[in-house]
Design a protein around this motif. Structure first.
Motif, mmCIF file in Angstrom:
data_model
loop_
_atom_site.group_PDB
_atom_site.id
_atom_site.type_symbol
_atom_site.label_atom_id
_atom_site.label_comp_id
_atom_site.label_asym_id
_atom_site.label_seq_id
_atom_site.Cartn_x
_atom_site.Cartn_y
_atom_site.Cartn_z
ATOM 1 N N TYR A 145 0.840 -1.190 0.000
ATOM 2 C CA TYR A 145 0.000 0.000 0.000
ATOM 3 C C TYR A 145 0.881 1.248 0.000
ATOM 4 O O TYR A 145 0.748 2.119 0.860
ATOM 5 C CB TYR A 145 -0.952 -0.009 1.203
ATOM 6 C CG TYR A 145 -2.110 -0.955 1.002
ATOM 7 C CD1 TYR A 145 -3.199 -0.603 0.217
ATOM 8 C CD2 TYR A 145 -2.084 -2.231 1.567
ATOM 9 C CE1 TYR A 145 -4.247 -1.484 0.013
ATOM 10 C CE2 TYR A 145 -3.128 -3.105 1.362
ATOM 11 C CZ TYR A 145 -4.202 -2.729 0.586
ATOM 12 O OH TYR A 145 -5.241 -3.602 0.374
ATOM 13 N N SER B 14 -1.707 3.039 -4.173
ATOM 14 C CA SER B 14 -2.950 3.492 -3.525
ATOM 15 C C SER B 14 -3.693 4.508 -4.379
ATOM 16 O O SER B 14 -4.930 4.544 -4.385
ATOM 17 C CB SER B 14 -2.629 4.075 -2.147
ATOM 18 O OG SER B 14 -2.106 3.078 -1.306
ATOM 19 N N LEU C 120 -2.978 0.097 4.802
ATOM 20 C CA LEU C 120 -4.350 0.221 4.307
ATOM 21 C C LEU C 120 -5.023 1.472 4.867
ATOM 22 O O LEU C 120 -5.809 2.124 4.175
ATOM 23 C CB LEU C 120 -5.144 -1.034 4.686
ATOM 24 C CG LEU C 120 -6.590 -1.110 4.173
ATOM 25 C CD1 LEU C 120 -6.633 -1.175 2.655
ATOM 26 C CD2 LEU C 120 -7.313 -2.324 4.772
ATOM 27 N N LEU D 27 -4.435 4.440 2.740
ATOM 28 C CA LEU D 27 -5.300 4.442 1.549
ATOM 29 C C LEU D 27 -6.663 5.002 1.906
ATOM 30 O O LEU D 27 -7.207 5.852 1.187
ATOM 31 C CB LEU D 27 -5.422 3.026 0.985
ATOM 32 C CG LEU D 27 -6.524 2.803 -0.070
ATOM 33 C CD1 LEU D 27 -6.306 3.676 -1.295
ATOM 34 C CD2 LEU D 27 -6.586 1.322 -0.464
#
Length: 608
Positions: A320, A325, A385, A388
């Motif tokens: 990520y 992303s 994550l 993102l």
């Protein structure tokens, strides 16, 4: 080997492509200074407009045009100076510029302090005749009506001038908190899960709490709060004064309390706040159930506060980083159409985003900008994550600003803070559904469901907990009761225990969490994260079924109508509790779905 000391980079060590380009606002600090001089000259002419509004429509129009012309320039200088300061809070020159701009804002407000009181002297009959005589005045009709609606809370010309002149003084507690929290606090070194010795920071703290290694989580948690513990009396003093200012302002403007003043400024009934707290308290059993799932899956004897952020499912190997992303974000946001994603691409390509952490940079993330500037985004990217989701969240804010700015006149381009979190959390919901729809990997689905449930926990439950605490500190001050660090710690610890229930260890450090939350200085802002998230759940479902047309209309509306009405047109009535019931239904459904997937994964692992 490990044991390598990883240092946070200085601002001048960050590549330009990862830094926002503020020359789109002002090409240089010299240009900013010239703008401030021009504003100063414009302010000198303001007094000529006083006591002219009753002389005819042309005088009212001239005064309003002059007001918004100067305000637009002042806001632009404020946006620039605040972002310049936030990119490196250690920079003394930036601190000085920001202080100078804050003082100019106060001068501007003081210069026009007579405008609203003088508007109140105009009768409805006279105003209607003005509108008939000059159709151009209709562009300001809603603004005038909003002023008239606050008639009981506006003071005399002289009193308004005194308050306006003190606006920079009133912001002092928040400024003290910001400097202490972002520049002066020195966090210790800790060890990450790879054995590296790293400098703890706000951004790294969040990443370390997601570690699989419980000792890493525990040590980061204790190290961070040990630092805050040393300054808890200073933080308490700053917060107490800030709360007292809110109550003072409410009292002097004839409001029964600070919450009434804060919510009425956006025409939000207090029942919206009360219903949120009531509904969340009714559904605490779902939060307790989720904590029990965490305990089982993490194989813990007991759950501590530092166990609440580590994923309970392992993400499949996927990088990520920022580049990957951006591609995922564009695919997910494609549901809003080509015009929308065209602007998102422009944000990525034109340096509207300040991406990575550097020494002295403001913690967290936000979207900023105004009518004339790009809707900038500040991030502290961590290659996970969560980063993102933060990118997509802040892009929701920025697209809301961009579409409002490009579809409304300046005076109605800035949307209400009540609706501010709806666009951002709708984006998060859209991303969640996109990720769930585009994988057959059970472990990945479980991790996304885990992320959604954590987001719900952090946004609906945690922000409502904050909202209860915020109301309590204002009630304490209003009653003349102390707000020392001891009272704040005790209340926060008890409230935390109530929310998370018997399934969790109420670590003593968590009593200090209030001291590091900047939103407690924002005057009843936090509840809107929770209401916004719940409304976004309903809107995301509506978009998936009916398309984005009514939602995009909402994004373009700015403050052209009352915030409750703007959201209602998009399909959600926030004066009723139904949207909260719908949100908790989704939470429970996804909780059930996660449990079902985890059982399938367990069966599959047993077979293998």
């Amino acid at each position: 080997m490990g044991k390598e000391l990883k240092k946070i980079k200085k601002r001048n060590e960050i590549p330009d492509e990862l830094k926002w380009d503020l020359t789109k606002v002002y090409k240089s600090e010299k240009e900013l200074t010239a703008e401030l001089d021009e504003i100063q000259n414009e302010i000198k002419k303001v007094d000529e407009l006083r006591r002219t509004l009753a002389q005819g429509s042309v005088f009212l129009k001239t005064a309003l045009k002059h007001y918004f012309k100067i305000e637009q320039k002042v806001v632009k200088t404020y946006v620039f100076a605040s972002m310049l300061n936030d990119q490196d809070t250690n920079d003394k020159k930036s601190q000085g510029l920001f202080s100078q701009v804050q003082q100019m804002y106060a001068k501007f407000a003081a210069a026009f302090s007579w405008l609203e009181p003088e508007l109140l002297t105009l009768s409805e009959e006279k105003l209607n005749s003005y509108y008939e005589n000059d159709q151009e005045l209709l562009e300001y009709k809603k603004y005038i009506e909003d002023v008239l609606a606050r008639k009981d809370h506006l003071l005399s010309d002289k009193e308004e001038k005194v308050l306006a002149s003190a606006s920079d003084i009133f912001s002092t507690p928040e400024n003290i908190f910001g400097i202490l929290n972002n520049a002066d606090l020195k966090f210790p070194q800790v060890t990450d899960e790879k054995g590296n010795i790293v400098e703890l920071s706000h951004g790294l703290f969040e990443k370390l709490l997601e570690s699989d290694n419980r000792e890493v989580r525990k040590n980061a948690f204790q190290a961070l709060y040990k630092t805050y513990d040393q300054f808890q009396n200073t933080f308490a003093a700053a917060l107490a004064v800030n709360v007292h200012i809110h109550n003072f302002q409410a009292n002097i403007r004839n409001y029964p309390d600070a919450i009434s003043a804060a919510l009425e400024s956006n025409n939000i009934p207090i029942s919206v706040y009360d219903t949120l707290v009531e509904k969340v308290n009714d559904k605490l059993s779902l939060l307790h159930r989720y904590i029990e799932i965490r305990k089982e899956l993490l194989e813990l004897d007991s759950v501590h506060m530092y166990d609440l952020y580590t994923p309970i499912t392992k993400l499949p190997d996927q990088e990520y980083n920022y580049e990957n992303s951006k591609k995922i974000a564009l695919k997910a946001l494609n549901v809003f159409g080509d015009d929308y994603t065209h602007v998102v691409k422009k944000a990525f390509e034109s340096r509207w985003i300040d991406v990575v952490e550097n020494v002295g940079k403001r913690s967290g993330a936000y979207s900023s900008g105004m009518f004339e500037t790009p809707p900038y985004i500040l991030l502290n990217w961590q290659d996970n994550l969560e980063s993102l989701f933060t990118l997509v969240h802040e892009m929701g804010h920025s697209m809301h600003s961009y579409l409002s700015n490009h579809n409304q006149p300046y005076q109605y381009s800035d949307y209400s803070i009540f609706v501010a979190e709806i666009a951002s959390t709708t984006n998060e919901n859209i991303l969640t559904q996109y990720l769930l729809d585009n994988t057959d990997d059970l472990e990945f689905k479980a991790s996304i469901l885990n992320h959604y449930l954590d987001g719900f926990k952090g946004t609906v439950y945690r922000q409502t907990q904050f909202a209860e605490f915020e109301r309590w500190i204002h009630d304490q001050d209003k009653a003349g009761l102390p707000l020392t660090s001891q009272e704040l710690n005790n209340k926060y610890a008890n409230l935390n225990e109530h929310y998370y229930g018997p399934k969790i260890v109420n670590d003593p450090e968590i009593a200090l969490e209030w001291s590091r939350i900047p939103h407690f200085y924002y005057n009843f802002y936090v509840y809107q994260y929770a209401t916004g998230f719940a409304a976004a759940s309903a809107l995301a479902k509506k978009i998936s079924k009916e398309g984005p047309k009514s939602y995009l209309k909402f994004l373009k509306s700015g403050s052209s109508e009352l915030p409750i009405e703007v959201v209602k047109q998009a399909g959600v009535d926030m004066t009723k509790p139904d949207y909260l019931d719908d949100a908790f239904a989704v939470f429970e459904q996804r909780l059930n779905e996660l449990e079902g997937i985890l059982k399938k994964i367990k069966i599959k692992q047993n077979r293998n």
